[in-house]
Design a protein around this motif. Structure first.
Motif, PDB file in Angstrom:
ATOM      1  N   HIS A   1      -6.598 -24.813  87.707  1.00  0.00           N
ATOM      2  CA  HIS A   1      -5.673 -25.662  88.455  1.00  0.00           C
ATOM      3  C   HIS A   1      -5.932 -27.161  88.349  1.00  0.00           C
ATOM      4  O   HIS A   1      -5.038 -27.956  88.633  1.00  0.00           O
ATOM      5  CB  HIS A   1      -5.731 -25.305  89.951  1.00  0.00           C
ATOM      6  N   ASP A   2      -7.152 -27.567  88.014  1.00  0.00           N
ATOM      7  CA  ASP A   2      -7.497 -28.985  88.176  1.00  0.00           C
ATOM      8  C   ASP A   2      -8.432 -29.461  87.070  1.00  0.00           C
ATOM      9  O   ASP A   2      -9.500 -28.883  86.857  1.00  0.00           O
ATOM     10  CB  ASP A   2      -8.158 -29.179  89.546  1.00  0.00           C
ATOM     11  N   ASP A   3      -8.041 -30.538  86.392  1.00  0.00           N
ATOM     12  CA  ASP A   3      -8.836 -31.049  85.274  1.00  0.00           C
ATOM     13  C   ASP A   3     -10.148 -31.690  85.710  1.00  0.00           C
ATOM     14  O   ASP A   3     -11.100 -31.731  84.923  1.00  0.00           O
ATOM     15  CB  ASP A   3      -8.020 -32.056  84.455  1.00  0.00           C
ATOM     16  N   ASP A   4     -10.220 -32.223  86.925  1.00  0.00           N
ATOM     17  CA  ASP A   4     -11.496 -32.765  87.406  1.00  0.00           C
ATOM     18  C   ASP A   4     -12.529 -31.642  87.535  1.00  0.00           C
ATOM     19  O   ASP A   4     -13.650 -31.758  87.050  1.00  0.00           O
ATOM     20  CB  ASP A   4     -11.309 -33.486  88.747  1.00  0.00           C
ATOM     21  N   GLN A   5     -12.160 -30.561  88.208  1.00  0.00           N
ATOM     22  CA  GLN A   5     -13.083 -29.424  88.289  1.00  0.00           C
ATOM     23  C   GLN A   5     -13.226 -28.761  86.917  1.00  0.00           C
ATOM     24  O   GLN A   5     -14.186 -28.036  86.646  1.00  0.00           O
ATOM     25  CB  GLN A   5     -12.654 -28.418  89.353  1.00  0.00           C
ATOM     26  N   GLY A   6     -12.285 -29.068  86.012  1.00  0.00           N
ATOM     27  CA  GLY A   6     -12.326 -28.527  84.666  1.00  0.00           C
ATOM     28  C   GLY A   6     -13.551 -28.952  83.871  1.00  0.00           C
ATOM     29  O   GLY A   6     -13.950 -28.253  82.922  1.00  0.00           O
TER      30      GLY A   6
ATOM     31  N   GLY B   1      -3.715 -33.393  84.404  1.00  0.00           N
ATOM     32  CA  GLY B   1      -3.467 -34.295  83.294  1.00  0.00           C
ATOM     33  C   GLY B   1      -4.470 -35.417  83.151  1.00  0.00           C
ATOM     34  O   GLY B   1      -4.081 -36.577  83.010  1.00  0.00           O
ATOM     35  N   SER B   2      -5.768 -35.103  83.157  1.00  0.00           N
ATOM     36  CA  SER B   2      -6.783 -36.152  83.006  1.00  0.00           C
ATOM     37  C   SER B   2      -6.904 -36.574  81.548  1.00  0.00           C
ATOM     38  O   SER B   2      -6.537 -35.833  80.623  1.00  0.00           O
ATOM     39  CB  SER B   2      -8.143 -35.653  83.507  1.00  0.00           C
ATOM     40  N   LYS B   3      -7.456 -37.765  81.350  1.00  0.00           N
ATOM     41  CA  LYS B   3      -7.599 -38.292  79.992  1.00  0.00           C
ATOM     42  C   LYS B   3      -8.571 -37.455  79.174  1.00  0.00           C
ATOM     43  O   LYS B   3      -8.325 -37.163  77.995  1.00  0.00           O
ATOM     44  CB  LYS B   3      -8.069 -39.749  80.041  1.00  0.00           C
ATOM     45  N   ASN B   4      -9.692 -37.061  79.798  1.00  0.00           N
ATOM     46  CA  ASN B   4     -10.667 -36.281  79.030  1.00  0.00           C
ATOM     47  C   ASN B   4     -10.100 -34.915  78.631  1.00  0.00           C
ATOM     48  O   ASN B   4     -10.381 -34.401  77.549  1.00  0.00           O
ATOM     49  CB  ASN B   4     -11.988 -36.110  79.796  1.00  0.00           C
ATOM     50  N   ALA B   5      -9.256 -34.332  79.503  1.00  0.00           N
ATOM     51  CA  ALA B   5      -8.612 -33.064  79.146  1.00  0.00           C
ATOM     52  C   ALA B   5      -7.683 -33.268  77.958  1.00  0.00           C
ATOM     53  O   ALA B   5      -7.659 -32.450  77.021  1.00  0.00           O
ATOM     54  CB  ALA B   5      -7.841 -32.509  80.333  1.00  0.00           C
TER      55      ALA B   5
ATOM     56  N   ILE C   1      -7.710 -31.581  74.218  1.00  0.00           N
ATOM     57  CA  ILE C   1      -6.534 -30.941  73.630  1.00  0.00           C
ATOM     58  C   ILE C   1      -6.239 -31.540  72.253  1.00  0.00           C
ATOM     59  O   ILE C   1      -5.982 -30.824  71.283  1.00  0.00           O
ATOM     60  CB  ILE C   1      -5.313 -31.101  74.563  1.00  0.00           C
ATOM     61  N   LYS C   2      -6.314 -32.859  72.163  1.00  0.00           N
ATOM     62  CA  LYS C   2      -6.016 -33.549  70.909  1.00  0.00           C
ATOM     63  C   LYS C   2      -7.014 -33.173  69.819  1.00  0.00           C
ATOM     64  O   LYS C   2      -6.650 -33.024  68.642  1.00  0.00           O
ATOM     65  CB  LYS C   2      -6.014 -35.057  71.139  1.00  0.00           C
ATOM     66  N   SER C   3      -8.271 -32.994  70.198  1.00  0.00           N
ATOM     67  CA  SER C   3      -9.306 -32.661  69.207  1.00  0.00           C
ATOM     68  C   SER C   3      -9.125 -31.253  68.647  1.00  0.00           C
ATOM     69  O   SER C   3      -9.460 -30.974  67.499  1.00  0.00           O
ATOM     70  CB  SER C   3     -10.701 -32.768  69.831  1.00  0.00           C
ATOM     71  N   GLY C   4      -8.581 -30.338  69.476  1.00  0.00           N
ATOM     72  CA  GLY C   4      -8.358 -28.969  69.050  1.00  0.00           C
ATOM     73  C   GLY C   4      -9.628 -28.163  68.859  1.00  0.00           C
ATOM     74  O   GLY C   4      -9.596 -27.066  68.299  1.00  0.00           O
ATOM     75  N   LYS C   5     -10.757 -28.667  69.361  1.00  0.00           N
ATOM     76  CA  LYS C   5     -12.049 -28.015  69.087  1.00  0.00           C
ATOM     77  C   LYS C   5     -12.467 -26.995  70.148  1.00  0.00           C
ATOM     78  O   LYS C   5     -13.248 -26.103  69.866  1.00  0.00           O
ATOM     79  CB  LYS C   5     -13.135 -29.076  68.948  1.00  0.00           C
TER      80      LYS C   5
ATOM     81  N   ALA D   1      -3.865 -26.831  76.531  1.00  0.00           N
ATOM     82  CA  ALA D   1      -2.764 -27.496  77.221  1.00  0.00           C
ATOM     83  C   ALA D   1      -3.204 -27.879  78.629  1.00  0.00           C
ATOM     84  O   ALA D   1      -4.196 -27.344  79.155  1.00  0.00           O
ATOM     85  CB  ALA D   1      -1.537 -26.584  77.291  1.00  0.00           C
ATOM     86  N   THR D   2      -2.469 -28.806  79.236  1.00  0.00           N
ATOM     87  CA  THR D   2      -2.661 -29.111  80.653  1.00  0.00           C
ATOM     88  C   THR D   2      -1.299 -29.414  81.256  1.00  0.00           C
ATOM     89  O   THR D   2      -0.376 -29.840  80.548  1.00  0.00           O
ATOM     90  CB  THR D   2      -3.632 -30.282  80.872  1.00  0.00           C
ATOM     91  N   VAL D   3      -1.154 -29.164  82.541  1.00  0.00           N
ATOM     92  CA  VAL D   3       0.114 -29.377  83.242  1.00  0.00           C
ATOM     93  C   VAL D   3      -0.008 -30.634  84.101  1.00  0.00           C
ATOM     94  O   VAL D   3      -0.924 -30.749  84.916  1.00  0.00           O
ATOM     95  CB  VAL D   3       0.469 -28.167  84.132  1.00  0.00           C
ATOM     96  N   ILE D   4       0.900 -31.571  83.917  1.00  0.00           N
ATOM     97  CA  ILE D   4       0.843 -32.843  84.632  1.00  0.00           C
ATOM     98  C   ILE D   4       1.107 -32.657  86.129  1.00  0.00           C
ATOM     99  O   ILE D   4       2.042 -31.965  86.533  1.00  0.00           O
ATOM    100  CB  ILE D   4       1.884 -33.829  84.071  1.00  0.00           C
TER     101      ILE D   4
END
Length: 358
Positions: A255-260, A282-286, A290-294, A299-302
């Motif tokens: 549910h949450d990119d910070d706890q992610g 929708g955090s920047k690090n998430a 995603i962009k790195s694909g590694k 995906a993330t939901v805004i």
């Protein structure tokens, strides 16, 4: 069937969000300096505004005096909420933003709102630490003729706010579930897991319900579920528990990119990579992951961190009696629900510039 119905719903939401953005941007100009911080948590602090644009604002010099109170920025998303609010005030030359120091103490936030009322501000933008606890003082402000714009966490009475700006928590769940259904391509025996936030919060319940409903439309269900607490430590502990209980997983929604950050740490420690994961907020690090694909995050939901900024723009329109962008109807809507788009490797460049840091 599930894809078309959910796509229609998302298109309708997206259209509404576009109108909201157009209206808010139309209202913007430039000028007000950024608020400072307060040394006294019981005292609201005023920030000087920029030059008056000749508008019909109330207060000294035609300024619109807006009080802003929100929780302490102890979470990346909440920090972004504050930053976006201050930036919005800079762009509105006829706004004098008065900022109360962020707090997670409902009693202290009530006293801050009472200070705004006593100071006779023109409007109040309030992201309550607890919507129910702040309802009575918000009603008091409304009775005093001060319009309240409620942000993110709803009051328990419709009489407590002139307008409400919300992220779409149910829609987040729908977006995450729809993406997972699409990626699993009809795999009917897929194992789906969910890492929720704080289960006692209505927003968590809404996110989980939207997720369940979307999965049901493609014949899937949540097989394993744990709840964390929107912190890195909580995310790591809950995920470790989840992975120990589920030897095989096909997809996870966190549910949450910070706890992610903690979720990813637990996944790496367990050396698990047989699944893909969807994040939330929708955090920047998430988005960088995603962009790195590694990694497993695909995906993330805004969940928009612009809600308080939108609230400030709306407060100005309400006080000045200005129209809401290009809508035909007069005035500002009573309720605005923002969109919950899915960010993937294909569209991440569209969103990463406005993403918040965890």
């Amino acid at each position: 069937m599930f894809a078309s119905r959910l796509q229609r719903r998302k298109l309708l939401i997206a259209s509404g969000a576009t109108l909201a953005i157009v209206g808010l941007l139309t209202a913007c100009s430039s000028g007000t300096p950024e608020p400072g911080s307060s040394d006294n948590t019981n005292t609201a602090e005023s920030t000087a505004g920029g030059s008056v644009d000749g508008g019909g604002g109330t207060g000294a010099g035609g300024k619109v005096r807006i009080g802003f109170s929100g929780p302490a920025a102890d979470h990346g998303w909440l920090g972004a909420i504050n930053t976006a609010a201050f930036d919005a005030a800079k762009k509105l030359s006829d706004v004098d933003l008065i900022v109360a120091e962020g707090t997670n103490d409902a009693s202290l936030q009530i006293s801050q709102v009472e200070t705004f009322i006593n100071d006779k501000v023109d409007a109040i933008v309030l992201l309550p630490t607890d919507g129910a606890a702040l309802t009575d003082v918000a009603v008091k402000a409304m009775h005093a003729g001060i319009p309240v714009i409620n942000v993110d966490r709803e009051f328990s009475s419709t009489f407590a706010a002139r307008s409400t700006v919300l992220g779409d928590n149910y829609g987040m769940g729908v977006s995450a579930g729809t993406y997972i259904c699409t990626e699993l391509k009809g795999k009917s025996d897929a194992v789906v897991a969910e890492i929720a936030g704080i289960d006692s919060l209505p927003l968590t319940k809404d996110r989980s319900q939207g997720f369940e409903d979307a999965l049901k439309d493609c014949g899937l269900k949540v097989n394993n579920r744990v709840a964390a607490d929107f912190t890195v430590q909580g995310g790591e502990a809950a995920t470790s528990q989840l992975l120990a209980a589920a030897p095989k997983i096909d997809a996870i929604w966190n549910h949450d990119d910070d706890q992610g950050i903690g979720v990813n740490a637990a996944i790496e420690a367990a050396n698990r990579n047989e699944f893909f994961m969807v994040g939330g907020a929708g955090s920047k690090n998430a988005m960088e992951d995603i962009k790195s694909g590694k990694g497993v995050l695909k995906a993330t939901v805004i969940y928009p961190s612009t809600q308080a900024a939108d609230g400030i723009a709306l407060a100005r329109l309400i006080v000045k009696g200005l129209p809401f962008g290009e809508l035909v109807t007069q005035g500002v809507p009573n309720r605005i629900v923002l969109d919950a788009p899915v960010v993937t490797k294909d569209n991440v460049d569209t969103y990463i510039g406005a993403a918040f840091a965890s």
